[in-house]
Motif scaffolding. Structure first.
Motif, PDB file in Angstrom:
ATOM      1  N   GLY A  50       0.768  -1.232   0.000  1.00  0.00           N
ATOM      2  CA  GLY A  50       0.000   0.000   0.000  1.00  0.00           C
ATOM      3  C   GLY A  50       0.801   1.285   0.000  1.00  0.00           C
ATOM      4  N   LYS A  51       2.138   1.205  -0.131  1.00  0.00           N
ATOM      5  CA  LYS A  51       2.957   2.418  -0.112  1.00  0.00           C
ATOM      6  C   LYS A  51       3.859   2.468  -1.340  1.00  0.00           C
ATOM      7  CE  LYS A  51       6.327   5.038   2.489  1.00  0.00           C
ATOM      8  NZ  LYS A  51       7.419   4.992   3.427  1.00  0.00           N
ATOM      9  N   VAL A  52       3.826   3.594  -2.049  1.00  0.00           N
ATOM     10  CA  VAL A  52       4.735   3.799  -3.180  1.00  0.00           C
ATOM     11  C   VAL A  52       6.145   3.947  -2.630  1.00  0.00           C
ATOM     12  CG1 VAL A  52       5.424   5.387  -5.029  1.00  0.00           C
ATOM     13  CG2 VAL A  52       3.002   4.844  -4.691  1.00  0.00           C
ATOM     14  N   GLU A  53       7.042   3.100  -3.112  1.00  0.00           N
ATOM     15  CA  GLU A  53       8.440   3.146  -2.680  1.00  0.00           C
ATOM     16  C   GLU A  53       9.350   3.679  -3.790  1.00  0.00           C
ATOM     17  OE1 GLU A  53       9.549   2.571   0.314  1.00  0.00           O
ATOM     18  OE2 GLU A  53       7.857   1.567   1.257  1.00  0.00           O
ATOM     19  N   ALA A 103      -2.042   5.570  -6.774  1.00  0.00           N
ATOM     20  CA  ALA A 103      -1.341   4.282  -6.761  1.00  0.00           C
ATOM     21  C   ALA A 103      -1.480   3.603  -5.413  1.00  0.00           C
ATOM     22  CB  ALA A 103       0.132   4.487  -7.125  1.00  0.00           C
ATOM     23  N   GLU A 104      -1.397   4.370  -4.341  1.00  0.00           N
ATOM     24  CA  GLU A 104      -1.520   3.776  -3.015  1.00  0.00           C
ATOM     25  C   GLU A 104      -2.939   3.291  -2.752  1.00  0.00           C
ATOM     26  OE1 GLU A 104       2.317   5.789  -0.844  1.00  0.00           O
ATOM     27  OE2 GLU A 104       0.344   6.661  -0.379  1.00  0.00           O
ATOM     28  N   LYS A 105      -3.912   3.988  -3.279  1.00  0.00           N
ATOM     29  CA  LYS A 105      -5.300   3.535  -3.136  1.00  0.00           C
ATOM     30  C   LYS A 105      -5.520   2.246  -3.943  1.00  0.00           C
ATOM     31  CE  LYS A 105     -10.057   5.122  -3.273  1.00  0.00           C
ATOM     32  NZ  LYS A 105     -10.939   6.290  -3.420  1.00  0.00           N
ATOM     33  N   LEU A 106      -5.021   2.225  -5.183  1.00  0.00           N
ATOM     34  CA  LEU A 106      -5.175   1.026  -6.019  1.00  0.00           C
ATOM     35  C   LEU A 106      -4.397  -0.163  -5.461  1.00  0.00           C
ATOM     36  CD1 LEU A 106      -4.879   2.719  -9.520  1.00  0.00           C
ATOM     37  CD2 LEU A 106      -6.912   1.555  -8.609  1.00  0.00           C
ATOM     38  N   GLY A 107      -3.271   0.102  -4.804  1.00  0.00           N
ATOM     39  CA  GLY A 107      -2.415  -0.980  -4.331  1.00  0.00           C
ATOM     40  C   GLY A 107      -2.579  -1.362  -2.881  1.00  0.00           C
ATOM     41  N   LYS A 108      -3.558  -0.789  -2.189  1.00  0.00           N
ATOM     42  CA  LYS A 108      -3.643  -0.988  -0.744  1.00  0.00           C
ATOM     43  C   LYS A 108      -3.918  -2.433  -0.323  1.00  0.00           C
ATOM     44  CE  LYS A 108      -8.463   0.340  -0.042  1.00  0.00           C
ATOM     45  NZ  LYS A 108      -9.349   1.284   0.619  1.00  0.00           N
ATOM     46  N   HIS A 109      -4.488  -3.248  -1.173  1.00  0.00           N
ATOM     47  CA  HIS A 109      -4.808  -4.625  -0.795  1.00  0.00           C
ATOM     48  C   HIS A 109      -3.790  -5.650  -1.306  1.00  0.00           C
ATOM     49  CE1 HIS A 109      -8.601  -3.621   1.047  1.00  0.00           C
ATOM     50  NE2 HIS A 109      -8.955  -2.942  -0.025  1.00  0.00           N
ATOM     51  N   TRP A 153       9.235  -6.626  -0.704  1.00  0.00           N
ATOM     52  CA  TRP A 153       8.184  -7.577  -1.047  1.00  0.00           C
ATOM     53  C   TRP A 153       8.096  -8.681  -0.001  1.00  0.00           C
ATOM     54  CZ3 TRP A 153       7.458  -9.255  -6.794  1.00  0.00           C
ATOM     55  CH2 TRP A 153       6.209  -9.826  -6.959  1.00  0.00           C
ATOM     56  N   VAL A 154       9.222  -9.253   0.358  1.00  0.00           N
ATOM     57  CA  VAL A 154       9.255 -10.358   1.322  1.00  0.00           C
ATOM     58  C   VAL A 154       8.743  -9.912   2.681  1.00  0.00           C
ATOM     59  CG1 VAL A 154      10.799 -11.884   2.616  1.00  0.00           C
ATOM     60  CG2 VAL A 154      11.076 -11.629   0.157  1.00  0.00           C
ATOM     61  N   ASN A 155       9.068  -8.685   3.089  1.00  0.00           N
ATOM     62  CA  ASN A 155       8.692  -8.208   4.411  1.00  0.00           C
ATOM     63  C   ASN A 155       7.281  -7.639   4.479  1.00  0.00           C
ATOM     64  OD1 ASN A 155      11.152  -8.918   5.517  1.00  0.00           O
ATOM     65  ND2 ASN A 155      12.089  -6.973   4.978  1.00  0.00           N
ATOM     66  N   SER A 156       6.622  -7.526   3.331  1.00  0.00           N
ATOM     67  CA  SER A 156       5.262  -6.993   3.362  1.00  0.00           C
ATOM     68  C   SER A 156       4.284  -8.085   3.781  1.00  0.00           C
ATOM     69  CB  SER A 156       4.886  -6.429   1.994  1.00  0.00           C
ATOM     70  OG  SER A 156       4.822  -7.451   1.039  1.00  0.00           O
ATOM     71  N   LYS A 157       3.168  -7.668   4.292  1.00  0.00           N
ATOM     72  CA  LYS A 157       2.135  -8.613   4.710  1.00  0.00           C
ATOM     73  C   LYS A 157       0.920  -8.379   3.824  1.00  0.00           C
ATOM     74  CE  LYS A 157       3.575  -8.712   9.525  1.00  0.00           C
ATOM     75  NZ  LYS A 157       4.656  -9.554   9.286  1.00  0.00           N
ATOM     76  N   MET A 158       0.524  -9.423   3.105  1.00  0.00           N
ATOM     77  CA  MET A 158      -0.605  -9.269   2.196  1.00  0.00           C
ATOM     78  C   MET A 158      -1.913  -9.302   2.971  1.00  0.00           C
ATOM     79  SD  MET A 158      -1.452 -11.290  -1.238  1.00  0.00           S
ATOM     80  CE  MET A 158      -2.948 -11.032  -2.104  1.00  0.00           C
ATOM     81  N   GLU A 159      -2.740  -8.353   2.662  1.00  0.00           N
ATOM     82  CA  GLU A 159      -4.077  -8.292   3.232  1.00  0.00           C
ATOM     83  C   GLU A 159      -5.002  -9.051   2.296  1.00  0.00           C
ATOM     84  OE1 GLU A 159      -6.692  -4.629   4.215  1.00  0.00           O
ATOM     85  OE2 GLU A 159      -4.594  -4.078   4.522  1.00  0.00           O
ATOM     86  N   ASP A 160      -5.860  -9.879   2.825  1.00  0.00           N
ATOM     87  CA  ASP A 160      -6.813 -10.611   2.006  1.00  0.00           C
ATOM     88  C   ASP A 160      -8.024  -9.712   1.752  1.00  0.00           C
ATOM     89  OD1 ASP A 160      -8.627 -12.287   0.803  1.00  0.00           O
ATOM     90  OD2 ASP A 160      -8.438 -13.889   2.274  1.00  0.00           O
ATOM     91  N   PRO A 161      -8.209  -9.236   0.496  1.00  0.00           N
ATOM     92  CA  PRO A 161      -9.299  -8.299   0.214  1.00  0.00           C
ATOM     93  C   PRO A 161     -10.672  -8.925   0.381  1.00  0.00           C
ATOM     94  CG  PRO A 161      -8.142  -8.856  -1.818  1.00  0.00           C
ATOM     95  CD  PRO A 161      -7.395  -9.501  -0.680  1.00  0.00           C
TER      96      PRO A 161
END
Length: 163
Positions: A50-53, A103-109, A153-161
């Motif tokens: 959910g964050k543009v890097e 982008a952050e809104k589209l990628g938040k999930h 990528w590895v350290n991110s936690k995927m949220e189940d939409p």
């Protein structure tokens, strides 16, 4: 001519084309997009959890394709990825803040998605979402950037939409 191109596109199997298996889940369709202009800068925002890097910009795509990278604050990064590095100074688009917000809104999930946008007269325009830039095959140079992107990528936690 156009009909034969459409027929070919509907019959082509995209799943095995670049080892992007999810394409077999999509029913083939034809989408005709509005013409936005020729040789636009293509802004690609890398969203992790959910964050543009990072942001990369493709320039002269159909003439002399080059690419440059920035962090979210538009600091230039010394990264080469598949195409030669753009050597000209690239100013931030007028709609950079709106692009990041969109982008952050589209990628938040998603744990990762690249959001591709264009800037037209100070307004962001949607290009596409992709989960496998360069079909997962483009290495960063210097290679330390492969690790920096990968760690995010590895350290991110995927949220189940669906929850």
């Amino acid at each position: 001519m156009i009909q034969s191109l459409c027929h070919y596109g509907l019959k082509k199997l995209y799943a095995p084309f670049n080892n992007e298996k999810w394409y077999h889940l999509i029913n083939p369709q034809i989408l005709i997009e509005p013409y936005l202009g020729f040789n636009l800068k293509d802004y690609k925002l890398y969203v992790f959890n959910g964050k543009v890097e990072f942001i990369h910009v493709d320039t002269d795509r159909f003439l002399n394709h080059q690419r440059c990278f920035f962090d979210r604050n538009w600091n230039s990064l010394n990264i080469q990825h598949k195409f030669p590095m753009e050597t000209r100074e690239i100013s931030p688009p007028a709609s950079l803040n709106l692009m990041i917000k969109a982008a952050e809104k589209l990628g938040k999930h998603f744990d990762f998605v690249r959001v591709d946008l264009y800037d037209l007269n100070g307004s962001p325009r949607f290009g596409e979402l992709t989960f496998a830039p360069e079909s997962g095959g483009g290495a960063f140079m210097p290679s330390v950037w492969d690790h920096r992107f990968g760690r995010l990528w590895v350290n991110s936690k995927m949220e189940d939409p669906s929850q």
